[in-house]
Structures are given as C-alpha cells and as structure tokens.
Design an enzyme around this catalytic site. Structure first.
Site, PDB file in Angstrom:
ATOM      1  N   VAL A  16      36.927  46.396  79.405  1.00 57.92           N
ATOM      2  CA  VAL A  16      36.206  45.137  79.658  1.00 57.92           C
ATOM      3  C   VAL A  16      34.998  45.390  80.555  1.00 57.92           C
ATOM      4  O   VAL A  16      33.875  44.965  80.248  1.00 57.92           O
ATOM      5  CB  VAL A  16      37.154  44.078  80.283  1.00 57.92           C
ATOM      6  CG1 VAL A  16      36.376  42.872  80.789  1.00 57.92           C
ATOM      7  CG2 VAL A  16      38.208  43.653  79.274  1.00 57.92           C
ATOM      8  N   ASP A  37      35.886  52.271  90.412  1.00 59.67           N
ATOM      9  CA  ASP A  37      37.191  52.291  89.758  1.00 59.67           C
ATOM     10  C   ASP A  37      38.108  53.167  90.592  1.00 59.67           C
ATOM     11  O   ASP A  37      37.644  54.112  91.229  1.00 59.67           O
ATOM     12  CB  ASP A  37      37.080  52.853  88.332  1.00 59.67           C
ATOM     13  CG  ASP A  37      38.284  52.497  87.481  1.00 59.67           C
ATOM     14  OD1 ASP A  37      38.145  51.619  86.594  1.00 59.67           O
ATOM     15  OD2 ASP A  37      39.369  53.080  87.688  1.00 59.67           O
ATOM     16  N   HIS A 178      43.144  29.598  80.218  1.00 62.04           N
ATOM     17  CA  HIS A 178      42.842  30.636  79.224  1.00 62.04           C
ATOM     18  C   HIS A 178      44.199  31.212  78.830  1.00 62.04           C
ATOM     19  O   HIS A 178      44.702  32.138  79.448  1.00 62.04           O
ATOM     20  CB  HIS A 178      41.929  31.710  79.838  1.00 62.04           C
ATOM     21  CG  HIS A 178      41.744  32.909  78.942  1.00 62.04           C
ATOM     22  ND1 HIS A 178      41.196  32.827  77.690  1.00 62.04           N
ATOM     23  CD2 HIS A 178      42.032  34.221  79.134  1.00 62.04           C
ATOM     24  CE1 HIS A 178      41.151  34.037  77.148  1.00 62.04           C
ATOM     25  NE2 HIS A 178      41.656  34.898  78.005  1.00 62.04           N
TER      26      HIS A 178
HETATM   27  P1  NAD Z   1      41.580  48.873  81.249  1.00 61.35           P
HETATM   28  O1  NAD Z   1      42.940  49.398  81.563  1.00 61.35           O
HETATM   29  O2  NAD Z   1      40.767  49.534  80.208  1.00 61.35           O
HETATM   30  O3  NAD Z   1      40.686  48.840  82.583  1.00 61.35           O
HETATM   31  C1  NAD Z   1      41.182  48.464  83.831  1.00 61.35           C
HETATM   32  C2  NAD Z   1      40.516  49.367  84.842  1.00 61.35           C
HETATM   33  O4  NAD Z   1      40.900  48.923  86.143  1.00 61.35           O
HETATM   34  C3  NAD Z   1      40.927  50.845  84.712  1.00 61.35           C
HETATM   35  O5  NAD Z   1      39.776  51.661  84.591  1.00 61.35           O
HETATM   36  C4  NAD Z   1      41.704  51.103  86.001  1.00 61.35           C
HETATM   37  O6  NAD Z   1      41.548  52.437  86.479  1.00 61.35           O
HETATM   38  C5  NAD Z   1      41.037  50.088  86.937  1.00 61.35           C
HETATM   39  N1  NAD Z   1      41.852  49.804  88.121  1.00 61.35           N
HETATM   40  C6  NAD Z   1      43.197  49.610  88.197  1.00 61.35           C
HETATM   41  N2  NAD Z   1      43.565  49.409  89.471  1.00 61.35           N
HETATM   42  C7  NAD Z   1      42.416  49.466  90.218  1.00 61.35           C
HETATM   43  C8  NAD Z   1      42.145  49.339  91.601  1.00 61.35           C
HETATM   44  N3  NAD Z   1      43.131  49.110  92.489  1.00 61.35           N
HETATM   45  N4  NAD Z   1      40.877  49.475  92.011  1.00 61.35           N
HETATM   46  C9  NAD Z   1      39.867  49.706  91.144  1.00 61.35           C
HETATM   47  N5  NAD Z   1      40.077  49.848  89.804  1.00 61.35           N
HETATM   48  C10 NAD Z   1      41.330  49.720  89.354  1.00 61.35           C
HETATM   49  O7  NAD Z   1      41.798  47.312  80.904  1.00 61.35           O
HETATM   50  P2  NAD Z   1      40.752  46.368  80.155  1.00 61.35           P
HETATM   51  O8  NAD Z   1      41.053  46.348  78.713  1.00 61.35           O
HETATM   52  O9  NAD Z   1      39.385  46.683  80.637  1.00 61.35           O
HETATM   53  O10 NAD Z   1      41.193  44.930  80.726  1.00 61.35           O
HETATM   54  C11 NAD Z   1      40.917  44.576  82.066  1.00 61.35           C
HETATM   55  C12 NAD Z   1      41.402  43.155  82.349  1.00 61.35           C
HETATM   56  O11 NAD Z   1      40.618  42.217  81.612  1.00 61.35           O
HETATM   57  C13 NAD Z   1      42.854  42.903  81.926  1.00 61.35           C
HETATM   58  O12 NAD Z   1      43.489  42.103  82.887  1.00 61.35           O
HETATM   59  C14 NAD Z   1      42.717  42.118  80.626  1.00 61.35           C
HETATM   60  O13 NAD Z   1      43.836  41.327  80.334  1.00 61.35           O
HETATM   61  C15 NAD Z   1      41.504  41.292  80.970  1.00 61.35           C
HETATM   62  N6  NAD Z   1      40.821  40.647  79.836  1.00 61.35           N
HETATM   63  C16 NAD Z   1      40.375  39.387  80.053  1.00 61.35           C
HETATM   64  C17 NAD Z   1      39.750  38.689  79.033  1.00 61.35           C
HETATM   65  C18 NAD Z   1      39.288  37.285  79.302  1.00 61.35           C
HETATM   66  O14 NAD Z   1      38.969  36.510  78.381  1.00 61.35           O
HETATM   67  N7  NAD Z   1      39.192  36.883  80.557  1.00 61.35           N
HETATM   68  C19 NAD Z   1      39.547  39.284  77.785  1.00 61.35           C
HETATM   69  C20 NAD Z   1      39.987  40.590  77.604  1.00 61.35           C
HETATM   70  C21 NAD Z   1      40.646  41.267  78.630  1.00 61.35           C
END
Ligand code: NAD
Length: 316
Positions: A16, A37, A178
């Site tokens: 994302v 990250d 959502h």
């Molecule tokens: P992802 O696993 O690809 O990315 C998450 C990132 O967060 C990773 O790179 C991880 O290393 C990092 N991370 C974890 N803990 C951390 C910390 N303490 N400090 C800094 N970085 C940290 O996941 P994604 O597919 O990118 O999804 C991210 C979020 O977005 C999820 O919660 C997902 O459900 C949400 N999302 C929301 C929508 C929406 O409409 N709002 C749509 C899609 C996804």
C-alpha cells in the site's frame, strides 16, 4: 499549516505504501518523500527503485529513506504500516496487532515535533484512525482516514459500467465503516443531476433496485475478492491516498468520503467513520450532512455503534 515544500513521510513501505509512493511520483503530487519501515533494508531498496525512475518522469521529487526525526517538518505523515488482511480474515481481527504497531510509530512521530496532518490507510482503518488521534492527542481534524474513499470509487466505477456513463458523472457515496456495515444511501445517488432511484423507476425494468443492491454488495466484497485472487489490494488505495493528498496540498475543499469524527452531525459523536467531508489544507474543513432517510440514518448509526464498541474494547 501546510508548507510550500509538500513533504510527505510514509511509514510502512509495503504494497500500500509503495503504491501510494509510486502514484505520488507519477502524479507529481509532492516534492519531498521520506520512507520509513521497520525493515530498513526494504525501505532503502524501494527508495533506490523509485529514484531510478526519476529520469523518466517530469518530477524533481527528493526521495530518501529516513527516520522519525524527518517528521519534524513534514506536512503529512501517512501510515500504511501493519499486517495485511489474510484471506477469510475480517478487518476487525487485525485490530490488536496493528494497535501495537501504531504505538511504536506515533510516539516517535510526535516526539519529532510533527505539526502536520496524519493520513491513515492501515485496517481496520476507522479504528486505526481513531487510535492515531487518541495516541497523538492532536486535533481530530488533523487526523484523516481513507475511510470509504476507495469503496466510493468502486461504487462509481460499477454504476458507470451499469448505466454506461462516465463514472465521473455518477455522484454517489459509500458511507459508514470501511467494512461489513458500510452502506450506500441510494436516496442520495445521482446520475448527472437525476436521482438514480428515479432513473430505475422510469426505465420500464431496464434498471432496477435489485441490481443496485447487488452493486453495493459487490463493492463491499471487492477487497475480499481481490485478496483471494492476488493476496492484497494496493493500487486503488494508493490512488485514493493521492486524491486526498491533492485535496490537502491544493486546499481544494473537495468532498471525499474520508474517515472523520462527527461532532453532532447525523446525531453522532466520539467515533471515526466514513462520511462525505470537506478536505483542505487544514485537514477536515467540515462534514456535509446529507438528507438521509430514516432507514439510511439507522444504517449509519448501526455502523457507528459497531465502531464505537470495537474502539472501546481496545481500552486506550
Ligand atoms: P504489507 O505487509 O505489504 O506492508 C506493511 C509494511 O509495514 C511492511 O513493509 C512492514 O515491514 C511495515 N511495518 C510493520 N510494522 C512496522 C513498524 N512497527 N514500523 C514501521 N513499519 C512497519 O501490507 P500492505 O498490503 O501494504 O497493507 C498495509 C495496510 O493497509 C494493511 O493494514 C491493509 O489491510 C491496509 N489496506 C487498507 C486499505 C484501505 O482501503 N484503507 C486497502 C488496502 C489495504
């Protein structure tokens, strides 16, 4: 509040965060972009990859991997850190894990002296937006969740397809959580300036309310379908985030269904929920109170009650 330099810090350089970053670069929507990250190597790799594309873009964006100190003069800190939804897992199930992650992020952001806006995408987004406001202690208008912005875009796309018109001429919203309790107030849905309910009634059966309900179900289930097919959703939300950023930097006063905290609008308080809201350089400039009918108001209230109860379960 917003500086001339248009600086954004993204915390969480996953699917994302990076779809957002890539869309920012291609739309030249900011001037300085910092990636943070917990996996510092990943953030550095992503920075290299983006920077190597700069020669092919019109942008002079400064992109680098940073630390929380870089939030000090940022205009927007965008949070997409956390754990992605797994097939079959509800958004609410993600809550506990992501709250812990947010504690470890927001404290150092605030210690940096950050005075800008938070933009939250992490799910369950309404709850995580509320968690961000609570932990940071900043004015609720400075904390914006993506809310039902993406769901509304999906609705407009599907209605555009159904009526064979440009989705930009469809004026309809997904409101509420959502998630599972979100809903479409059909009394407020327009094609050009004509109510969609009137179009259905006058169409002699060509268009009907049953199809409208199917469309709203398809919008609700879209994320789960995409996750089943490709494990995660990210391009759409990345573009939704850029849309919100453009409204902020352009001081547009655009109406977007972001997650915000009503202050008596629709009879609601003390909850973050997706509502058509005015977005400008100060964050939330106001909430538009639509003329919902009784059934629609009940649906919104149900969604708010559900979110309030989940938030109170966290106990922060
Ligand atoms: P992802 O696993 O690809 O990315 C998450 C990132 O967060 C990773 O790179 C991880 O290393 C990092 N991370 C974890 N803990 C951390 C910390 N303490 N400090 C800094 N970085 C940290 O996941 P994604 O597919 O990118 O999804 C991210 C979020 O977005 C999820 O919660 C997902 O459900 C949400 N999302 C929301 C929508 C929406 O409409 N709002 C749509 C899609 C996804």
């Amino acid at each position: 509040m917003i500086s001339g330099q248009r600086k954004i810090v993204i915390v969480g350089a996953g699917f994302v965060g990076m779809s957002f970053a890539y869309a920012l670069l291609n739309q030249r929507a900011c001037d300085e972009l910092v990636l943070i990250d917990i996996d510092a190597k990943r953030a550095k790799g992503e920075v290299m990859d983006l920077n190597h594309g700069l020669a092919f873009s019109d942008s002079h964006m400064k992109i680098y991997a940073g630390t929380y100190d870089d939030c000090a003069d940022a205009d927007i800190v965008a949070l997409s850190a956390g754990v992605a939804q797994k097939p079959g897992e509800s958004r609410i199930d993600l809550l506990q894990r992501n709250t812990e992650v947010f504690h470890s992020i927001i404290d150092p952001v605030m210690r940096s002296g950050f005075g800008g806006l938070f933009l939250i995408a992490t799910n369950p987004v309404d709850i995580m937006t509320h968690v961000t406001q609570k932990i940071s202690g900043v004015d609720y208008r400075r904390v914006i969740g993506t809310g039902t912005t993406l769901d509304t875009a999906r609705l407009r796309y599907m209605l555009g397809d159904y009526f064979s018109v440009d989705p930009r001429n469809i004026h309809a919203y997904v409101m509420g959580e959502h998630g599972d309790s979100e809903f479409v107030p059909w009394t407020q849905a327009l094609l050009a300036t004509k109510p969609i309910l009137t179009i259905c009634a006058e169409s002699g059966g060509q268009f009907c309310l049953t199809d409208m309900e199917k469309i709203s179900e398809n919008v609700k289930n879209a994320a789960q379908k995409i996750i089943e097919a490709k494990k995660a959703t990210y391009y759409g939300i990345g573009m939704a985030m850029v849309r919100i950023v453009r409204a902020i930097f352009g001081n547009e006063n655009s109406i977007l269904t972001v997650s915000t905290m009503p202050n008596g609008e629709y009879g609601e308080k003390g909850v973050y929920v997706g509502l058509p809201s005015i977005v400008n350089r100060n964050g939330i400039g106001g909430i538009i109170e639509l003329s919902l009918n009784e059934e629609e108001r009940d649906k919104l209230h149900h969604s708010c009650e559900l979110l309030r109860s989940v938030f109170s379960d966290i106990g922060i």
